[in-house]
Design a protein around this motif. Structure first.
Motif, mmCIF file in Angstrom:
data_model
loop_
_atom_site.group_PDB
_atom_site.id
_atom_site.type_symbol
_atom_site.label_atom_id
_atom_site.label_comp_id
_atom_site.label_asym_id
_atom_site.label_seq_id
_atom_site.Cartn_x
_atom_site.Cartn_y
_atom_site.Cartn_z
ATOM 1 N N LYS A 62 0.730 -1.087 0.001
ATOM 2 C CA LYS A 62 -0.072 0.078 0.077
ATOM 3 C C LYS A 62 0.825 1.327 -0.066
ATOM 4 N N HIS A 63 1.843 1.249 0.990
ATOM 5 C CA HIS A 63 2.932 2.663 0.955
ATOM 6 C C HIS A 63 3.682 2.847 -0.365
ATOM 7 N N ASP A 64 4.209 1.637 -0.898
ATOM 8 C CA ASP A 64 4.916 1.886 -1.878
ATOM 9 C C ASP A 64 4.232 2.257 -3.371
ATOM 10 N N LEU A 65 3.145 1.786 -3.378
ATOM 11 C CA LEU A 65 2.162 1.954 -4.541
ATOM 12 C C LEU A 65 1.548 3.345 -4.546
ATOM 13 N N GLY A 66 1.054 3.798 -3.229
ATOM 14 C CA GLY A 66 0.526 5.142 -3.015
ATOM 15 C C GLY A 66 1.487 6.009 -3.113
ATOM 16 N N LYS A 67 2.878 5.898 -2.850
ATOM 17 C CA LYS A 67 3.760 7.096 -2.910
ATOM 18 C C LYS A 67 4.060 7.064 -4.365
ATOM 19 N N GLU A 68 4.179 5.862 -5.353
ATOM 20 C CA GLU A 68 4.560 6.267 -6.398
ATOM 21 C C GLU A 68 3.292 6.792 -7.354
ATOM 22 N N PHE A 69 2.106 6.365 -6.840
ATOM 23 C CA PHE A 69 0.823 6.943 -7.743
ATOM 24 C C PHE A 69 -0.090 7.362 -6.654
ATOM 25 N N PRO A 70 0.055 8.687 -6.388
ATOM 26 C CA PRO A 70 -0.913 9.460 -5.356
ATOM 27 C C PRO A 70 -2.473 8.915 -5.633
ATOM 28 N N GLU A 71 -2.618 8.858 -7.081
ATOM 29 C CA GLU A 71 -4.220 8.730 -7.351
ATOM 30 C C GLU A 71 -4.578 7.781 -6.924
ATOM 31 N N LEU A 72 -3.917 6.776 -6.355
ATOM 32 C CA LEU A 72 -4.447 5.370 -6.006
ATOM 33 C C LEU A 72 -4.464 5.479 -4.563
ATOM 34 N N GLN A 73 -4.059 6.510 -3.940
ATOM 35 C CA GLN A 73 -4.172 6.535 -2.106
ATOM 36 C C GLN A 73 -5.641 6.501 -2.184
ATOM 37 N N GLY A 74 -6.161 5.768 -0.927
ATOM 38 C CA GLY A 74 -7.519 5.776 -0.561
ATOM 39 C C GLY A 74 -8.272 4.576 -1.347
ATOM 40 N N HIS A 75 -7.741 4.041 -2.268
ATOM 41 C CA HIS A 75 -8.178 3.026 -3.324
ATOM 42 C C HIS A 75 -7.378 1.605 -3.241
ATOM 43 N N ILE A 76 -6.478 1.490 -2.427
ATOM 44 C CA ILE A 76 -5.766 0.289 -2.199
ATOM 45 C C ILE A 76 -6.344 -0.408 -0.939
ATOM 46 N N HIS A 77 -6.983 -1.516 -1.277
ATOM 47 C CA HIS A 77 -7.599 -2.276 -0.327
ATOM 48 C C HIS A 77 -7.025 -3.796 -0.017
ATOM 49 N N GLY A 78 -7.172 -4.412 1.250
ATOM 50 C CA GLY A 78 -6.586 -5.720 1.038
ATOM 51 C C GLY A 78 -7.414 -6.633 2.285
ATOM 52 N N GLU A 79 -6.992 -7.756 2.293
ATOM 53 C CA GLU A 79 -7.786 -8.450 3.085
ATOM 54 C C GLU A 79 -7.387 -8.208 4.733
ATOM 55 N N GLU A 80 -6.198 -7.486 5.119
ATOM 56 C CA GLU A 80 -6.139 -7.292 6.607
ATOM 57 C C GLU A 80 -6.549 -5.964 6.909
ATOM 58 N N SER A 81 -6.637 -5.544 8.056
ATOM 59 C CA SER A 81 -6.876 -4.461 8.719
ATOM 60 C C SER A 81 -5.621 -4.073 9.334
ATOM 61 N N ASN A 82 -5.061 -2.737 9.352
ATOM 62 C CA ASN A 82 -3.655 -2.601 10.030
ATOM 63 C C ASN A 82 -3.703 -2.273 11.420
ATOM 64 N N GLU A 83 -4.800 -2.341 12.124
ATOM 65 C CA GLU A 83 -4.853 -2.328 13.460
ATOM 66 C C GLU A 83 -4.472 -3.677 14.076
ATOM 67 N N PHE A 84 -3.671 -3.582 15.047
ATOM 68 C CA PHE A 84 -3.295 -4.645 15.866
ATOM 69 C C PHE A 84 -3.092 -4.650 17.198
ATOM 70 N N LYS A 85 -3.471 -5.693 17.827
ATOM 71 C CA LYS A 85 -3.258 -5.567 19.409
ATOM 72 C C LYS A 85 -1.876 -6.144 20.082
ATOM 73 N N ASN A 86 -1.283 -5.401 20.681
ATOM 74 C CA ASN A 86 0.001 -5.937 21.326
ATOM 75 C C ASN A 86 -0.366 -6.873 22.497
#
Ligand code: 2IP
Ligand code: CA
Ligand code: CA
Length: 377
Positions: A62-86
């Motif tokens: 998400k980070h690498d693609l969003g940096k290179e293609f700002p138009e994609l930011q907010g439109h890159i989805h995936g299976e996982e949520s990035n919230e994590f319980k420690n």
């Protein structure tokens, strides 16, 4: 700036590197496999570490693609949520920071006290990937990124990734289970139509280098956009008697209906992505799934490659329904921009009603004809 296709392949290579790293480096591998002993709390943490590998890979892409293609930011989805319980029960939002040091510190807040593990992961996250692929470099596409959105499955076939079996022998080219069915899937679809457009399948555990004994990966890509159909692969030749690959969870009625079509040679394999890859590579002629147990992130990338080769992935229930009412048009394909009505959580993005993946339309037709008689489908 390299094109979007090259960026997607680069992201999949970095993801594959991280997937391999988690198995190759002792401090990470111990976390991955240490589940069997320990207290409940410890077990939960170790279970979570597996999710961390998934979450981190998704965030890197998400980070690498969003940096290179700002138009994609907010439109890159995936299976996982990035919230994590420690371990302390605090929520940590996993993301790629500006420097390797900051990323390592963030990862350490999840992995505490495993500092070495956090540093190894952070270094891989921030390392640039270079692709020595002349064929890929020469592909010039004019697909506007602002028309696209992305689905990522950072690791498909997680169970096989964790289990890590290396000695599963292929049957007629198809490996029924094991590490090689763990794949990175990155697919781009048209935001308006939901049609898959670009797909990358990365196999991080394709084979072991005979000299170094390290795992080597490989990748495949496909483009189906307007009149453009391009792929790193050529369409496989059709077999006279089709071979159909299924999940081991597939029920008796579907097996019984498809058996005669395949000369009673059904194949079974783990991983939704891997089964679609088998069709793409011509190891099978169709993948049939009668239930909604795959998701947009499983199917988008392989579906784009199938379309690039002249095939596709149809929505099984919809295709059978269309046949029943005498609709002679092309069966409905899976789309990636429409959440299932009334569903919540991951279910919103389930490929409800199952699917059929194919390269040659005659195989799709034969499969649908065979399944038309199955009660309840
Ligand atoms: C899973 C994985 C499973 C598959 C399931 C997918 O994704 O690919 O192997 O089941 O449909 O959702 P099966 O192997 O029975 O086809 P993940 O591993 O990403 O959860
Ligand atoms: Ca998956
Ligand atoms: Ca996954």
């Amino acid at each position: 700036m390299a094109g979007l296709l090259q960026a997607l392949v680069g992201a999949s290579e970095k993801a594959g590197t991280i997937a391999r790293l988690c198995r190759a480096e002792e401090p990470l591998f111990q976390l991955l496999v240490a589940e069997k002993s320990g207290t409940d709390k410890n077990r939960r943490f170790l279970q979570d570490f597996k999710t961390l590998a998934d979450v981190l890979i998704q965030e890197v892409i998400k980070h690498d693609l969003g940096k290179e293609f700002p138009e994609l930011q907010g439109h890159i989805h995936g299976e996982e949520s990035n919230e994590f319980k420690n371990r302390q029960g605090d929520t940590v939002v996993v993301r790629v920071c500006d420097t390797p040091g900051d990323t390592a510190a963030l990862l350490l807040s999840v992995l505490e006290p495993e500092r070495e593990a956090a540093e190894l992961l952070a270094a891989a996250v921030h390392r640039d990937v270079t692709l020595g692929d002349a064929e890929l470099a020469s592909v010039a596409l004019s697909i506007p990124p602002q028309d696209l959105a992305i689905w990522i499955d950072p690791i498909d076939s997680t169970n096989e990734y964790i289990g890590g079996r290396e000695d599963v022998a292929p049957i007629d080219g198809i490996t029924p289970a094991g590490l090689c069915s763990a794949l990175v899937l990155i697919g781009a679809y048209d935001r308006q139509t939901g049609c898959p457009v670009l797909g990358i399948i990365n196999e991080p555990f394709y084979c072991r280098d005979p000299l170094t004994h390290r795992w080597q990966g490989r990748y495949h890509w496909g483009v189906a956009y307007g009149d453009t159909q391009l792929s790193s692969l050529s369409p496989p030749p059709p077999r006279p008697t089709p071979c159909v690959v299924l999940s081991r969870a597939e029920g008796g009625p579907v097996r019984a209906a498809l058996g005669p079509l395949c000369g009673d040679r059904l194949c079974f394999a783990a991983g939704a992505g891997y089964k679609m890859l088998c069709v793409i590579l011509g190891l099978a002629d169709a993948y049939v799934l009668s239930e909604g147990s795959t998701f947009a992130w499983d199917a988008c990338a392989p579906h784009a490659i199938l379309r690039a080769l002249g095939g596709g992935a149809v929505a099984l229930a919809g295709a059978l329904q269309a046949r029943r009412v005498g609709d002679t048009g092309p069966p409905p394909e899976l789309v990636y921009n429409r959440p299932a009505e009334g569903a919540v959580g991951a279910k919103r993005w389930a490929n409800q009603g199952g699917l059929v993946a194919y390269v040659h339309p005659q195989h799709l037709e034969a499969v649908l004809a065979a399944l038309a008689t199955v009660p309840g489908l």
